[in-house]
Design a protein around this motif. Sequence first.
Motif, PDB file in Angstrom:
ATOM      1  N   ALA A  77       4.589   9.303   3.606  1.00 45.03           N
ATOM      2  CA  ALA A  77       5.458   9.839   2.558  1.00 45.03           C
ATOM      3  C   ALA A  77       4.758  10.920   1.746  1.00 45.03           C
ATOM      4  N   GLN A  78       3.458  10.777   1.542  1.00 45.59           N
ATOM      5  CA  GLN A  78       2.704  11.770   0.778  1.00 45.59           C
ATOM      6  C   GLN A  78       2.143  12.895   1.655  1.00 45.59           C
ATOM      7  N   GLY A  79       2.385  12.817   2.982  1.00 41.32           N
ATOM      8  CA  GLY A  79       1.896  13.875   3.872  1.00 41.32           C
ATOM      9  C   GLY A  79       0.389  13.931   3.942  1.00 41.32           C
ATOM     10  N   LEU A  80      -0.262  12.788   3.846  1.00 41.92           N
ATOM     11  CA  LEU A  80      -1.728  12.778   3.833  1.00 41.92           C
ATOM     12  C   LEU A  80      -2.329  13.197   5.171  1.00 41.92           C
ATOM     13  N   TYR A  81      -1.522  13.269   6.222  1.00 39.48           N
ATOM     14  CA  TYR A  81      -2.042  13.598   7.544  1.00 39.48           C
ATOM     15  C   TYR A  81      -2.435  15.065   7.681  1.00 39.48           C
ATOM     16  N   VAL A  82      -2.166  15.913   6.677  1.00 33.66           N
ATOM     17  CA  VAL A  82      -2.520  17.340   6.796  1.00 33.66           C
ATOM     18  C   VAL A  82      -3.833  17.674   6.091  1.00 33.66           C
ATOM     19  N   PHE A  83      -4.445  16.725   5.384  1.00 32.67           N
ATOM     20  CA  PHE A  83      -5.640  17.044   4.613  1.00 32.67           C
ATOM     21  C   PHE A  83      -6.889  16.987   5.481  1.00 32.67           C
ATOM     22  N   ASP A  84      -7.927  17.728   5.019  1.00 24.56           N
ATOM     23  CA  ASP A  84      -9.187  17.777   5.752  1.00 24.56           C
ATOM     24  C   ASP A  84     -10.074  16.573   5.439  1.00 24.56           C
ATOM     25  N   CYS A  85      -9.890  15.986   4.281  1.00 24.59           N
ATOM     26  CA  CYS A  85     -10.714  14.840   3.884  1.00 24.59           C
ATOM     27  C   CYS A  85      -9.929  14.062   2.820  1.00 24.59           C
ATOM     28  N   ILE A  86     -10.045  12.738   2.862  1.00 29.46           N
ATOM     29  CA  ILE A  86      -9.308  11.908   1.911  1.00 29.46           C
ATOM     30  C   ILE A  86     -10.273  10.945   1.228  1.00 29.46           C
ATOM     31  N   ILE A  87     -10.215  10.947  -0.086  1.00 26.72           N
ATOM     32  CA  ILE A  87     -10.998   9.999  -0.893  1.00 26.72           C
ATOM     33  C   ILE A  87     -10.071   8.869  -1.293  1.00 26.72           C
ATOM     34  N   VAL A  88     -10.405   7.677  -0.846  1.00 23.79           N
ATOM     35  CA  VAL A  88      -9.614   6.490  -1.180  1.00 23.79           C
ATOM     36  C   VAL A  88     -10.249   5.871  -2.427  1.00 23.79           C
ATOM     37  N   LEU A  89      -9.581   6.053  -3.551  1.00 21.83           N
ATOM     38  CA  LEU A  89     -10.140   5.637  -4.845  1.00 21.83           C
ATOM     39  C   LEU A  89      -9.478   4.352  -5.319  1.00 21.83           C
ATOM     40  N   PHE A  90     -10.294   3.395  -5.768  1.00 14.53           N
ATOM     41  CA  PHE A  90      -9.742   2.182  -6.362  1.00 14.53           C
ATOM     42  C   PHE A  90     -10.574   1.806  -7.577  1.00 14.53           C
ATOM     43  N   ASP A  91      -9.953   1.034  -8.440  1.00 15.34           N
ATOM     44  CA  ASP A  91     -10.595   0.662  -9.707  1.00 15.34           C
ATOM     45  C   ASP A  91     -10.996  -0.815  -9.680  1.00 15.34           C
ATOM     46  N   ASN A  92     -10.016  -1.684  -9.652  1.00  9.51           N
ATOM     47  CA  ASN A  92     -10.306  -3.116  -9.721  1.00  9.51           C
ATOM     48  C   ASN A  92     -10.338  -3.786  -8.345  1.00  9.51           C
ATOM     49  N   ARG A  93      -9.254  -3.658  -7.606  1.00 11.65           N
ATOM     50  CA  ARG A  93      -9.159  -4.365  -6.331  1.00 11.65           C
ATOM     51  C   ARG A  93      -8.936  -3.381  -5.187  1.00 11.65           C
ATOM     52  N   PHE A  94      -9.524  -3.724  -4.055  1.00 11.22           N
ATOM     53  CA  PHE A  94      -9.310  -2.962  -2.819  1.00 11.22           C
ATOM     54  C   PHE A  94      -8.057  -3.536  -2.164  1.00 11.22           C
ATOM     55  N   THR A  95      -6.951  -2.769  -2.113  1.00 12.05           N
ATOM     56  CA  THR A  95      -5.641  -3.305  -1.758  1.00 12.05           C
ATOM     57  C   THR A  95      -5.228  -2.947  -0.327  1.00 12.05           C
ATOM     58  N   MET A  96      -4.063  -3.482   0.070  1.00 14.09           N
ATOM     59  CA  MET A  96      -3.497  -3.166   1.379  1.00 14.09           C
ATOM     60  C   MET A  96      -3.094  -1.692   1.479  1.00 14.09           C
ATOM     61  N   THR A  97      -2.772  -1.101   0.348  1.00 12.69           N
ATOM     62  CA  THR A  97      -2.491   0.348   0.360  1.00 12.69           C
ATOM     63  C   THR A  97      -3.715   1.124   0.793  1.00 12.69           C
ATOM     64  N   ASP A  98      -4.864   0.734   0.272  1.00 10.55           N
ATOM     65  CA  ASP A  98      -6.118   1.394   0.657  1.00 10.55           C
ATOM     66  C   ASP A  98      -6.403   1.173   2.142  1.00 10.55           C
ATOM     67  N   ILE A  99      -6.166  -0.046   2.619  1.00  7.15           N
ATOM     68  CA  ILE A  99      -6.371  -0.335   4.037  1.00  7.15           C
ATOM     69  C   ILE A  99      -5.433   0.513   4.894  1.00  7.15           C
ATOM     70  N   ALA A 100      -4.174   0.644   4.453  1.00 11.13           N
ATOM     71  CA  ALA A 100      -3.198   1.438   5.205  1.00 11.13           C
ATOM     72  C   ALA A 100      -3.625   2.900   5.277  1.00 11.13           C
ATOM     73  N   ILE A 101      -4.156   3.433   4.183  1.00  9.75           N
ATOM     74  CA  ILE A 101      -4.622   4.825   4.181  1.00  9.75           C
ATOM     75  C   ILE A 101      -5.768   4.993   5.158  1.00  9.75           C
ATOM     76  N   LEU A 102      -6.726   4.071   5.117  1.00 10.87           N
ATOM     77  CA  LEU A 102      -7.883   4.168   6.017  1.00 10.87           C
ATOM     78  C   LEU A 102      -7.447   4.047   7.479  1.00 10.87           C
ATOM     79  N   THR A 103      -6.519   3.144   7.747  1.00 10.34           N
ATOM     80  CA  THR A 103      -6.041   2.958   9.123  1.00 10.34           C
ATOM     81  C   THR A 103      -5.387   4.223   9.649  1.00 10.34           C
ATOM     82  N   ASN A 104      -4.546   4.828   8.848  1.00  6.33           N
ATOM     83  CA  ASN A 104      -3.875   6.059   9.281  1.00  6.33           C
ATOM     84  C   ASN A 104      -4.846   7.216   9.412  1.00  6.33           C
TER      85      ASN A 104
END
Length: 439
Positions: free
Chosen positions: A289-316
């Motif tokens: 939905a955010q079109g993250l597949y076009v970027f050259d590098c992605i920083i997955v930032l989290f504060d308190n908990r490492f969530t399933m959203t973060d896992i989904a980003i890393l997987t993709n």
Amino acid sequence: MGGLFSRSRPEAPSPSLADIKARQDAEAAAAQARKDAADARAQITELIKSNQESQQKSMEAQQAALQAAAASQDQAHKEMMAMVQAERAANEARLAAEAAARTSSDEAKQRAAEAEEARKRTAAVQEQAQRDAQAAQEQARKLQEAANEEKKKATAAQEAANASKKVAEEEVRVANVAKEEAERKLKEGIQPVVTPTPEEVSAAKRKVQYREDLFHFAVAGVAGGGKSSLINAFRGLRNKDAGSAATGVTETTLAMARYASPNAEYPYVWYDIPGAGTLKIPDWQYFNAQGLYVFDCIIVLFDNRFTMTDIAILTNCRRFKIPTYIVRSKADQHIRNIMKDMGYDSDDDESEDQKKKLYQAARQQFIQQTRQSVKDNLDNANMPDQRVYIVSNEPMLGVVKEKRPKKVIDEIELLNDLIGEAQTRRARRDTEKATTKEK
């Protein structure tokens, strides 16, 4: 007078040769007529019958004449007359027989001519029938060939249809297997994989103003993770500086924001991605939905908990071979909270050494807990272990401004790795362009 009447009765006259010959000729003519009539297909039967009746009358007349001559001399004249009549009858019979013979012969010739004509017509009909039969056979042969060709086409079409049916059945089977697998994964909490179309990729690049001569960093993660503050630090800006990304206690980024690097030496562009949870988008759809597949590098930032959203980003990112960096922000705040849990009170008069020891213990505990938590989450998601960078905004700002901040953890390594990643990918891209031009 008595003498006259006493004379002996004269003998009956014998038939003359002419009579005999006439009789013989009549019989021969009658026999010939019968033969001719038989040869002419019995068409002169009546004539033969008439001839036979004439002969019968003649014989009866002769017999009557003989009887009359024997009975009385007075009947001699009558006998003579009868003989004349018989002769006349014989002549008439002969003439009739001859006429019948001639008629029979003419009719036979006519019949023969008619038969020949009929034969010719029959032959012509047979020849035409033969030609028609040959034409019909040729037509039948062509029709058979056409039928065979159509049969071949039908067979080929049937085979193609069977092949298509098998392909369709296999596609259905694969689709059903995929469906069952997707349902199984959904039950197990594993989200489906969605691949963007080329049109969607082009649209996403237009949306982010993608340029081949720039390196595009996206900072993504859950809402409230400090993405805007970290982007400001990467760009050497404080949160209140002009041109900085908006920050706040609540999530302030509701649409993707693009920030160029203030330093022209670094052709980087930073993107502040709306945090997951602020939009009505499931975690597994956040990446596409955010079109993250076009970027050259992605920083997955989290504060308190490492969530399933973060896992989904890393997987993709692994699917699209996009380099990723896991970063935990607000390290200084978390360390202070641990220190408080350890008994630290800023109002107490504690020595600097005591504060340093407490800080080091809290820092070490925070680092270990963070890295172990990320490792466990990656293991649970069947993903390889990956380094997590632990940073705070103030030290990161100091590193970017080439100062020497005291309380750094991974800020220097993160910045160096990001710059190195950009340089490596840019060099690889230049090499690929040069190779393409040579070809």
